[in-house]
Structure formats: C-alpha cells, structure tokens
Design an enzyme around this catalytic site. Structure first.
Site, PDB file in Angstrom:
ATOM      1  N   SER A   1       0.846  -1.195   0.000  1.00  0.00           N
ATOM      2  CA  SER A   1       0.000   0.000   0.000  1.00  0.00           C
ATOM      3  C   SER A   1       0.880   1.243   0.000  1.00  0.00           C
ATOM      4  O   SER A   1       2.109   1.151   0.067  1.00  0.00           O
ATOM      5  CB  SER A   1      -0.882   0.008   1.246  1.00  0.00           C
ATOM      6  OG  SER A   1      -0.084   0.350   2.369  1.00  0.00           O
ATOM      7  N   LYS A   2       0.224   2.385  -0.051  1.00  0.00           N
ATOM      8  CA  LYS A   2       0.950   3.669  -0.076  1.00  0.00           C
ATOM      9  C   LYS A   2       1.940   3.772   1.070  1.00  0.00           C
ATOM     10  O   LYS A   2       2.980   4.385   0.949  1.00  0.00           O
ATOM     11  CB  LYS A   2      -0.042   4.829   0.011  1.00  0.00           C
ATOM     12  CG  LYS A   2      -0.675   5.172  -1.312  1.00  0.00           C
ATOM     13  CD  LYS A   2      -0.885   6.690  -1.421  1.00  0.00           C
ATOM     14  CE  LYS A   2      -1.396   7.050  -2.792  1.00  0.00           C
ATOM     15  NZ  LYS A   2      -2.853   7.194  -2.827  1.00  0.00           N
ATOM     16  N   ARG A   3       1.589   3.147   2.195  1.00  0.00           N
ATOM     17  CA  ARG A   3       2.468   3.225   3.368  1.00  0.00           C
ATOM     18  C   ARG A   3       3.826   2.560   3.116  1.00  0.00           C
ATOM     19  O   ARG A   3       4.780   2.808   3.825  1.00  0.00           O
ATOM     20  CB  ARG A   3       1.788   2.595   4.593  1.00  0.00           C
ATOM     21  CG  ARG A   3       1.127   3.643   5.484  1.00  0.00           C
ATOM     22  CD  ARG A   3       0.206   3.000   6.475  1.00  0.00           C
ATOM     23  NE  ARG A   3      -0.999   2.517   5.804  1.00  0.00           N
ATOM     24  CZ  ARG A   3      -1.538   1.331   5.969  1.00  0.00           C
ATOM     25  NH1 ARG A   3      -0.982   0.467   6.779  1.00  0.00           N
ATOM     26  NH2 ARG A   3      -2.639   1.000   5.334  1.00  0.00           N
ATOM     27  N   ASP A   4       3.875   1.706   2.110  1.00  0.00           N
ATOM     28  CA  ASP A   4       5.153   1.042   1.811  1.00  0.00           C
ATOM     29  C   ASP A   4       6.054   1.909   0.938  1.00  0.00           C
ATOM     30  O   ASP A   4       7.068   1.447   0.429  1.00  0.00           O
ATOM     31  CB  ASP A   4       4.895  -0.301   1.112  1.00  0.00           C
ATOM     32  CG  ASP A   4       4.143  -1.244   2.018  1.00  0.00           C
ATOM     33  OD1 ASP A   4       4.651  -1.500   3.114  1.00  0.00           O
ATOM     34  OD2 ASP A   4       3.054  -1.706   1.639  1.00  0.00           O
ATOM     35  N   GLY A   5       5.675   3.150   0.759  1.00  0.00           N
ATOM     36  CA  GLY A   5       6.518   4.047  -0.047  1.00  0.00           C
ATOM     37  C   GLY A   5       6.031   4.074  -1.477  1.00  0.00           C
ATOM     38  O   GLY A   5       4.837   4.242  -1.713  1.00  0.00           O
TER      39      GLY A   5
END
Ligand code: GLU
Length: 482
Positions: free
Chosen positions: A250-254
């Site tokens: 997801s976006k949280r993974d960069g």
C-alpha cells in the site's frame, strides 16, 4: 469465441503497481491468444475521479508498452445504457426499489450485531406493494435499486488461477444495491458491480482477469450476468502484491505508483519484466530477463501462482541494472539527459554529444537506477565543487603535495592527453620522484574527482581533460595538499 480482455481502472489515483501488473497479465494473455486488449476507465465515482488521474493511467500504460486495441471507453459517458439495463431488471422483477432510510438501516445492523449475526440487508423491501411504494414516496423518501440475491443459491465458477470456487447466496450480504438513492421514480448513480457487468457484456469480454481483491465481487457479478441473460465470462484472479511483512502493498510502503518508479529511474522494460514475475513463473528453461513480447509467447495462467507475490526491491534493482548495463550508450544517453537537465547541469546535448557518450560508457557499469547518474557524474559537470571530507583527508597526507606537484609538472609533456599517456605519466611520476603508485593514484582521485570513490579514474581524467578542467583541479588540490 475470440479472446477479449480488459483493464478497467478507476481514475481515483495515479496508476498503481497492482493495476499495472493486472494490465501486464491482461496484455500478455491477449497477445498470447491473438485477442484484443480493451481499456475502460471506470469513472462513475464522480467525486473521486479526476481527469489528471486518467491521464496518468494512460501515460503509465503507454510508457510500459501496454498498448490497448480498443478504448479508452469512459463509463461516465455510458450512463444511459446502465439505466436501460436497470429498467430491464426492474421490469423482470429481478430488482426493486428499497426506501429504507440510513437510520433504519443502522438500526437493522445494530439489531443483527446484538444477536451476534453478520450484518446484511434483510430484504425487507423486496415485496412492497405499489401502495406501500407510493406511501414512501409521498413521505419524500428516496430509493436505491436493489438486485435480488436468493439465499439458497450456490454460485460456482472455475477460476483460471484458483480453480473451482463456490459461494452461497446467503453470504453475499442480502439483496445488493446496484444504483444509489434517487428521488421518486428516478434511478440514482449505478454502482460498480452492476456497471462492470453491463460493460463486460456490451464489450463482449471473454475473460475477466483482475486482482484477487475482486474475488468477493465475482459471485454477485455472475448472478447479474444470469439476470441480464448473458454468457458468464471466464474469471482469473491474480495474487496480490505483498510487502515484506506479507501485507498487501500500500501507499504506506513508499513508492507504489508507476510514475514514481519512472522518476526514480527504473526503465519501462525492467519494470514490466519485474511485474510479470510478480505472480507468474516463466516455464523451465526461459530466462528471467525478457521483454513483454517474448513473455507473451509463453504466457499462460497455468503458471500464475496462487500465493501472494512479495515485492522484492533487490530483484527489481538487479533487473534494472541488467537492462541499463546492456543498453547501447546512445540510447541510455537519451534516458539520462532529462536527469542531468533536472539536476541543473550545464551542457550542450548536441555539441557535447561525443563527450556525453564517453561519460555514459564510463558510468554505465555502475548504474542501478537512471537517477544514480546525477551524483555519479557531478564532478564532471560542476566546475566548482568542494572536496569531500575523505578527499581532503587524503590530500593532507604527507607526500601528497609532492605527488600532485610532480603530476602537474609532468603533464606538460603529455599533451594531448590519451589513455596510454595517462598510464606512462603515472609510471614516470612514480619512478622519477620515488613515489608509491598507491599514493599517486589516491592523490589523483582526490584532486581530480574531489572524492575517494567513483568511476574509472583514467577515463574520468580524460573527460575532465576534454573540458580543460584537469589542470585547475590539480592546482586547487595543491593548495590544500600536505
Ligand atoms: N474499477 C475496478 C478497479 O479499479 C475494476 C475491477 C475489475 O477489473 O472488475 O478495481
């Protein structure tokens, strides 16, 4: 039946790696089968859809080489068709208007929760009489359209990836909303599960190939195909892309959007190659470095894995470096020019071409990402550059001044400087001045490149020499040398 597949992205964000990987599988399957790849933009969610996201999706697919044969079609331009189909379902008695207020629906769910039941619509408005409908409308209530789902239906399909899958009607949450609320007699905005089926029928899609996150929608969609009297296509659900801890990427993974990968300096070929490997295993004997057309020759869903595909940066970086190292220098130069321009380096892309190509030859074997070229070649583009701390320490070592001075003096007799000239110059300096070769080399690197690590020293020197920068660098080094 001819093979027709589609990518159906919603333009509510930039082209995401998951969608791009779905596009890759659709493209490979279509090309392998000699079928058609259709692009449909699912922009019915007017609040979240943006034209710039559509553009980003089209640009990203084009950049990756995933050309489509038909479209892009836009759902926002096809609302009449969806309304027409809803009318058909209403007339057939397979769909109905439900007038529940949000408060009533909340209360229903609370009661279900209290009894320890899973929340679902209890189909309470399924058989309203015309009088009851009229009464609700007179109250000013708006109505959603619900499609009937029989609890005792069993829905089964053979998935290209996951094999035989079965769902029970009772697990689908009750009669499903296919169009948002609208005032009396009208039909509100039609929703995803419905429009996707109408479009896939209308566009004669033979295979629906998408991410595993859509598996739960498939039984509902199969019921809609039946209700609309259409043949159910073949479904294939590709595994999700996971992060290192095994959760959905997801976006949280960069970095997750294709444009970001592009900016970082991945090549389209390497990224497309890597995405193909995210869930697909090439057949025995096939190299894992391949271009899309080569993969299309071999692609089949038999070799798409069920298990989630872990995103592996090291593998992607390795692939990218392989593509860069093998790329002809004039082609690589075209890809690097924008990075150097963005860094503010001054050069003449036409007049300096031979020099730039030599530079590409020099740094090519060390590149992992295109953007690495910016730092790696700074000392060749920027005239006034500070010595790095390491280079300063080197220059201050005793004996360095003597070495730099000796090089400066000897340089006179090696004009114009060549590769061979550099080798003999170093030999001459070490023997005539009784200097250790290691010291001479380290002093040269510090003086010329202002750093202690970098590409081949002799080639760097030649490039600096062609700029007329080598003498001034040696002189500047002498000023601080010990
Ligand atoms: N618009 C849907 C999505 O972006 C399409 C899903 C499908 O392929 O059916 O996830």
């Amino acid at each position: 039946m001819s093979v027709r597949v589609r990518l159906a992205p919603s333009p509510t964000g930039n082209l995401h790696i998951g969608t791009a990987r779905t596009a890759v599988f659709n493209w490979l399957f279509a090309r392998h089968q000699g079928g058609k790849f259709i692009l449909r933009i699912e922009d019915t969610d007017l609040e979240r859809s943006r034209p710039e996201y559509t553009q980003n999706i089209l640009d990203g697919l084009t950049w990756l080489g995933l050309n489509w044969d038909e479209g892009p079609f836009f759902q926002s331009q096809r609302l009449d068709l969806y309304r027409e189909k809803i009318h058909i379902l209403l007339e057939k008695g397979l769909a109905y208007r439900a007038y529940d207020t949000p408060e009533e629906l909340d209360a229903m769910r609370e009661a279900q929760k209290a009894k320890g039941e899973a929340p679902r619509y209890d189909n309470r408005h399924r058989y309203l009489t015309p009088e009851q409908c009229a009464a609700y409308e007179a109250e000013g209530r708006s109505a959603v359209i619900r499609f009937m789902i029989e609890d005792d239906r069993e829905i089964t399909w053979t998935d290209l990836v996951r094999g035989k899958l079965s769902w029970k009607g009772r697990d689908l949450g009750g009669d499903m909303v296919i169009a948002r609320a609208a005032s009396a007699g009208d039909i509100g905005q039609p929703l995803y599960n419905f429009v996707v089926v109408v479009d896939d029928i209308d566009m004669q899609i033979s295979h629906v190939l998408r991410g595993e996150d859509h598996i739960g929608n498939t039984p509902k969609q199969i019921l809609l195909y039946e209700a609309l009297g259409a043949t159910v296509p073949t479904f294939g659900h590709a595994p999700l892309i996971l992060n290192q801890s095994g959760a959905k990427l997801s976006k949280r993974d960069g970095v997750t959007s294709i444009a970001e990968f592009q900016q970082m300096g991945y090549t389209a070929e390497a990224l497309a190659n890597y995405m193909t490997l995210l869930g697909w295993s090439p057949p025995e004997g096939m190299d894992e470095i391949f271009l899309l057309p080569g993969a299309a020759e071999k692609f089949s869903f038999d070799r798409v894995n069920k298990a989630g595909a872990k995103f592996d940066w090291d593998k992607l970086n390795w692939l990218n470096s392989q593509y860069l190292h093998q790329m002809p220098s004039n082609q690589l130069l075209e890809l690097l020019l924008p990075y150097w321009q963005a860094a503010g380096y001054e050069f003449d892309a036409v007049g300096d071409r031979p020099w730039l190509e030599q530079l590409v030859d020099l740094i090519k074997p060390s590149l992992t990402l295109l953007q690495d070229a910016v730092e790696m070649s700074r000392y060749l583009f920027v005239a006034q550059l500070d010595f790095s701390a390491e280079a300063t320490t080197q220059l201050q070592q005793s004996g360095t001044a003597a070495a730099v001075q000796a090089i400066l003096t000897t340089l006179e007799s090696y004009q114009p400087l060549t590769s061979e000239g550099i080798q003999s110059l170093i030999k001459q300096v070490t023997s005539e001045h009784h200097l250790k070769k290691g010291l001479v080399m380290r002093s040269l690197r510090a003086a010329l490149t202002k750093a202690m690590h970098g590409p081949d020293l002799a080639q760097s020197w030649l490039l600096l020499h062609q700029h007329g920068w080598d003498r001034s660098r040696l002189e500047a080094a002498l000023e601080i040398a010990g």
